[in-house]
Scaffold this active site. Sequence first.
Site, PDB file in Angstrom:
ATOM      1  CE  LYS A 138     -26.175 -14.646 -17.545  1.00 18.38           C
ATOM      2  NZ  LYS A 138     -25.052 -13.695 -17.646  1.00 18.38           N
ATOM      3  CD  GLU A 161     -26.767  -6.528 -11.108  1.00 18.67           C
ATOM      4  OE1 GLU A 161     -27.744  -6.434 -10.361  1.00 18.67           O
ATOM      5  OE2 GLU A 161     -26.856  -6.762 -12.334  1.00 18.67           O
ATOM      6  NE  ARG A 169     -32.496  -3.713 -16.007  1.00 11.09           N
ATOM      7  CZ  ARG A 169     -32.356  -4.901 -15.398  1.00 11.09           C
ATOM      8  NH1 ARG A 169     -31.884  -5.919 -16.094  1.00 11.09           N
ATOM      9  NH2 ARG A 169     -32.660  -5.061 -14.133  1.00 11.09           N
ATOM     10  CE1 TYR A 207     -25.292  -8.978 -17.194  1.00 11.87           C
ATOM     11  CE2 TYR A 207     -24.504  -8.718 -14.935  1.00 11.87           C
ATOM     12  CZ  TYR A 207     -25.421  -8.422 -15.927  1.00 11.87           C
ATOM     13  OH  TYR A 207     -26.460  -7.559 -15.667  1.00 11.87           O
ATOM     14  CB  SER A 265     -35.393  -7.330 -16.746  1.00 12.28           C
ATOM     15  OG  SER A 265     -36.656  -7.374 -17.377  1.00 12.28           O
ATOM     16  CD  GLN A 317       6.617  -1.370  -2.879  1.00 12.72           C
ATOM     17  OE1 GLN A 317       5.798  -2.302  -2.865  1.00 12.72           O
ATOM     18  NE2 GLN A 317       7.869  -1.544  -3.250  1.00 12.72           N
ATOM     19  CG  ASP A 340      -0.860   5.015  -0.234  1.00 16.10           C
ATOM     20  OD1 ASP A 340      -1.806   4.785  -1.007  1.00 16.10           O
ATOM     21  OD2 ASP A 340      -0.871   4.715   0.975  1.00 16.10           O
ATOM     22  CB  CYS A 368     -29.244  18.298  22.932  1.00 21.06           C
ATOM     23  SG  CYS A 368     -30.220  18.692  21.455  1.00 21.06           S
ATOM     24  CG  ASP A 418      -2.017  -1.024   1.137  1.00 18.56           C
ATOM     25  OD1 ASP A 418      -2.188  -1.607   0.046  1.00 18.56           O
ATOM     26  OD2 ASP A 418      -2.715  -1.253   2.142  1.00 18.56           O
ATOM     27  CB  CYS A 468     -31.538  16.760  16.876  1.00 16.70           C
ATOM     28  SG  CYS A 468     -30.911  17.980  18.042  1.00 16.70           S
ATOM     29  CG  ASP A 502     -29.920  -7.968  -3.940  1.00 17.75           C
ATOM     30  OD1 ASP A 502     -30.643  -7.584  -4.869  1.00 17.75           O
ATOM     31  OD2 ASP A 502     -30.260  -7.922  -2.745  1.00 17.75           O
TER      32      ASP A 502
END
Length: 674
Positions: free
Chosen positions: A294, A178, A138, A230, A84, A37, A39, A415, A35, A430, A119
Amino acid sequence: MDDFQKAEARARELRRELAHHNYRYYVLDSPEISDAQYDKLMRELQALEEKHPSLATPDSPTQRVGGAAVDEFGEVVHRVPMLSLANIFDDEGLVEFDERIRKLLGIPNVTYVCEPKLDGLAISLRYEKGVFVQGATRGDGTTGEDVTANLRTIRSLPMELLPQDGVKVPGLLEVRGEVFIRKVDFQKLNEKREEEGEPLFANPRNAAAGSLRQLDPKMTASRPLSIYLYECVPGDGVPDFKSHIEKLEYLKTLGLPINRYVRAEGIDGVRKAHDDSLKGRHELPFEVDGMVVKVDDEDQRRRLGQVSKSPRWAVAYKFPPEEESTLVEDIGIQVGRTGALTPVAHLKPVKVGGVTVARATLHNEDELRRKDVRRGDTVFVRRAGDVIPEIVSVVPSKRPADSKPFEFPKHCPVCGAVAVKDEDGAIIRCTGASCPAQLVEKIRHFASRIAMDIEGLGDKLAAQLVATGSVKTFADLYALTREKLLTLERMGDKSADNLLASIEGSKQTTQRRFLYALGIRHVGDATAKALAEAFPDVKQLFTASLEDITRVKDVGPVMAQVIYSFFQEPQNREAVQALLEAGVKPEPPQVATGGPFVGKTVVLTGAMTGMTREQAKEEVERRGGKVAGSVSRKTDFLVAGDDAGSKLKKAQELGVRILDEQAFLQLLQGNARG
């Protein structure tokens, strides 16, 4: 080769190198460098782009933090409609699907490809000559929303294709996929929202969809989005594929992230894949709600075609939801850093899908009322999206006889300030300016550059000042001493002196900055400017009526009610009074009656050495001018700093008057502020 050409070549090399390491880290989960290197490379590129702003191209890794916010998304018409999937829920549905496919094709057996059903949110990406140029949702399948700027913030999505094994980059590549959030990232995201008192996301899909459709890309960049691709459509230089698996492997060779998949021979192969997926769903790093089945053969797909908006050759085999019943032991209210009051159900611990659930969010008052959840209720709990616990329904027959509806508090439980609903009526917040639950965020905002401009007072220091009890109100900042500051972590003599000097300097401010610094909901810089012009003395707002505030330019009824309620809250008036007594002197706006900027439209571009962009904007507006973000025929002046880019070129083409920084400063100095 001059200095700029060397910087341009090095920046191009760094972009390619960083893109490669992003792919190794986010897609292959096999980093080649540390990390630190990574950065170091990023800092080198940032330094080059700061020195030469024209090098900060849209595909640069430094731009993933998000660009400017947009007023609304543009429309994108999909070159090929995005379909879909139809759903099936059991083996009977699978048998019908398989029989239909075999009958239409006239063959005894079909080879399928099975993939986890993410999902998330379906998107389409467009690459031209290997460079990412556009991305869209979509939408209705034919037309989606242009979310290009937001997609650029996703680190696993390459801005430029990284072909392997000698694969040629196509002239035009359109891919579908997705956007989603991994489980661990979703958990961290909701933990942060819970700490801040923001409503928790019900599931990863809602979080991903909401994040991708933020009008401000910087907000999207703060969300941990991932992406899998995909599908791709025919295009210039895209091969003709014989199978779906061949297509997936092609996308992989271009450096694009693809999901896992298995080949399944016939319906028995699909059954086994489904059983394996169901058993292993909780071990996956991302959320799934089923399995996509598929047809693998591309020629068979073309022959099968589609019906309505769904392909005949694919189906989503959904998993059954996981639910358990338990008891609501209590309902509490959490208050976060933005002031949102969120109801939370404390449950008798119960295992749902292998995870012990003890709390469930009720989101907001309306959701609480709709489901009518009460203390002592027996409820069904579902791990919505397998992650966030959600109360699905109450069992009325098991409700205690003495049960009473939950009373949502009218005052903040932390408060005591009045709690009011947002304009959309969903979230109650609040209104207390000194509410301890909100204090860290409010102090950070108060000290920000376009508010009181207290240099050195960022998130970490604000948190320290609040945690140690050194600051409980805005006014406490002006009572800080050198001795008190030196007790804080990483605070040395010089830092303490600089901070105290900056705090002292902030006392001389403008009414506009002061009103913005108070952190009144919906009051941004532009609204603060309008309020300052209408109410030059902040105390005028103590006695202003709702009608008075509604008459302010660009302040509608909803915003006016929020502003009115803020200044009617005694705690807030006390906070303002304490700031004035501490020596803060908000200067009323001064109206320019003459000079070169009155009524003129000015565009700022490039880096300035004598002042910040924000300061330059403020000086122009004080002199009766307006600062715009883009060059047009209505632009009167373009102020060009170092390394001015495309705006300078356009101004030259349109014949707009161009000022360098020295000429701009001379105009400012020759025009009195009052």
